[in-house]
Design an enzyme around this catalytic site. Structure first.
Site, short mmCIF file in Angstrom:
data_model
loop_
_atom_site.label_atom_id
_atom_site.label_comp_id
_atom_site.label_asym_id
_atom_site.label_seq_id
_atom_site.Cartn_x
_atom_site.Cartn_y
_atom_site.Cartn_z
N CYS A 146 0.87 -1.19 0.00
CA CYS A 146 0.00 0.00 0.00
C CYS A 146 0.91 1.24 0.00
O CYS A 146 2.09 1.13 -0.35
CB CYS A 146 -0.97 -0.02 1.18
SG CYS A 146 -0.18 0.03 2.81
N ASN A 200 2.29 1.48 4.33
CA ASN A 200 2.63 0.21 5.01
C ASN A 200 2.34 0.28 6.51
O ASN A 200 3.02 -0.35 7.32
CB ASN A 200 4.09 -0.21 4.75
CG ASN A 200 4.41 -1.66 5.11
OD1 ASN A 200 5.56 -1.99 5.43
ND2 ASN A 200 3.44 -2.54 5.10
N CYS A 235 -1.37 0.80 7.37
CA CYS A 235 -2.81 0.49 7.51
C CYS A 235 -3.20 -0.76 6.72
O CYS A 235 -3.39 -1.83 7.29
CB CYS A 235 -3.68 1.68 7.08
SG CYS A 235 -3.49 3.14 8.11
N ARG A 236 -3.33 -0.64 5.40
CA ARG A 236 -3.90 -1.73 4.61
C ARG A 236 -2.98 -2.92 4.42
O ARG A 236 -3.39 -4.07 4.64
CB ARG A 236 -4.37 -1.19 3.24
CG ARG A 236 -5.52 -0.21 3.35
CD ARG A 236 -5.69 0.59 2.06
NE ARG A 236 -4.57 1.49 1.84
CZ ARG A 236 -4.41 2.25 0.77
NH1 ARG A 236 -5.31 2.21 -0.20
NH2 ARG A 236 -3.38 3.05 0.66
N SER A 237 -1.73 -2.68 4.00
CA SER A 237 -0.89 -3.85 3.67
C SER A 237 -0.43 -4.66 4.88
O SER A 237 -0.38 -5.90 4.79
CB SER A 237 0.29 -3.47 2.76
OG SER A 237 1.14 -2.54 3.37
N ASP A 254 -8.37 3.94 1.16
CA ASP A 254 -7.36 4.31 2.15
C ASP A 254 -8.07 4.81 3.41
O ASP A 254 -8.78 5.81 3.36
CB ASP A 254 -6.49 5.41 1.53
CG ASP A 254 -5.38 5.85 2.45
OD1 ASP A 254 -5.39 5.45 3.63
OD2 ASP A 254 -4.51 6.59 1.98
P1 4NP Z 1 -1.80 2.82 4.07
O1 4NP Z 1 -2.48 4.18 4.65
O2 4NP Z 1 -1.26 3.18 2.70
O3 4NP Z 1 -2.95 1.87 4.00
O4 4NP Z 1 -0.72 2.42 5.06
C1 4NP Z 1 -1.81 5.40 4.69
C2 4NP Z 1 -0.93 5.66 5.71
C3 4NP Z 1 -0.30 6.88 5.77
C4 4NP Z 1 -0.54 7.83 4.81
C5 4NP Z 1 -1.42 7.56 3.77
C6 4NP Z 1 -2.05 6.34 3.72
N1 4NP Z 1 0.10 9.09 4.89
O5 4NP Z 1 -0.18 9.95 4.03
O6 4NP Z 1 0.93 9.31 5.79
#
Ligand code: 4NP
Length: 155
Positions: A8, A11, A13-15, A124
């Protein structure tokens, strides 16, 4: 042994959640899978998953609290057979690093495992509320069930 990488943006939240869920499915389906996750960005390198991801996952019996974020690197194409990305932006970022057609063929939008050819994204949840995390859990639980089932069939 199949080698699967979940990707993702951050790294956190989702992955990492997809990594934890697929690990749980590998036990359920009694299959050996090497599983890891990575982010396309460098925003959160070295950090544990978001606290909302950790608590949502725990409510479903999945512990991702010890995982640590890392950035996707080109050699991941050599180290993994399947690279599942969460959304279109992850897809373009990973494909941009591919060196060959073989590399590109490893990359799949994860929801195409349950909704073939739909090219849907896992939303997201980072900037939203708690209910976004539960929605992501349900999507990834279904997708990882399908991935584990398919790997079981070919193992
Ligand atoms: P992820 O979520 O891609 O599912 O880990 C996010 C975590 C952090 C950010 C964006 C999405 N950020 O902009 O910091």
């Amino acid at each position: 042994m199949a080698k699967v990488l979940m990707v993702c943006l951050g790294n956190i939240c989702r992955s990492p959640l997809a990594e934890g869920i697929l690990r749980m499915k590998s036990i359920k389906f009694k299959i050996d899978i090497q599983i890891d996750s990575a982010g396309t960005s460098n925003y959160h390198i070295g950090q544990h998953p978001d606290r909302r991801t950790i608590s949502n996952a725990l409510s479903h019996g999945v512990d991702v609290s010890q995982l640590k974020a890392r950035q996707f690197i080109v050699s991941d194409f050599d180290d993994f057979d399947h690279i599942y990305v969460m959304d279109h932006s992850n897809y373009s970022d990973v494909i941009a690093l591919a060196r060959t057609e073989v590399d590109k063929k490893k990359v799949t939008l994860i929801l195409n495992c349950i909704y073939p050819n739909s090219n849907m994204s896992v939303p997201d949840p980072y900037f939203g509320g708690e209910q976004g995390f539960e929605k992501v859990f349900i999507l990834l639980d279904n997708a990882c069930e399908a991935i584990a089932e398919a790997l079981k069939r070919t193992s």
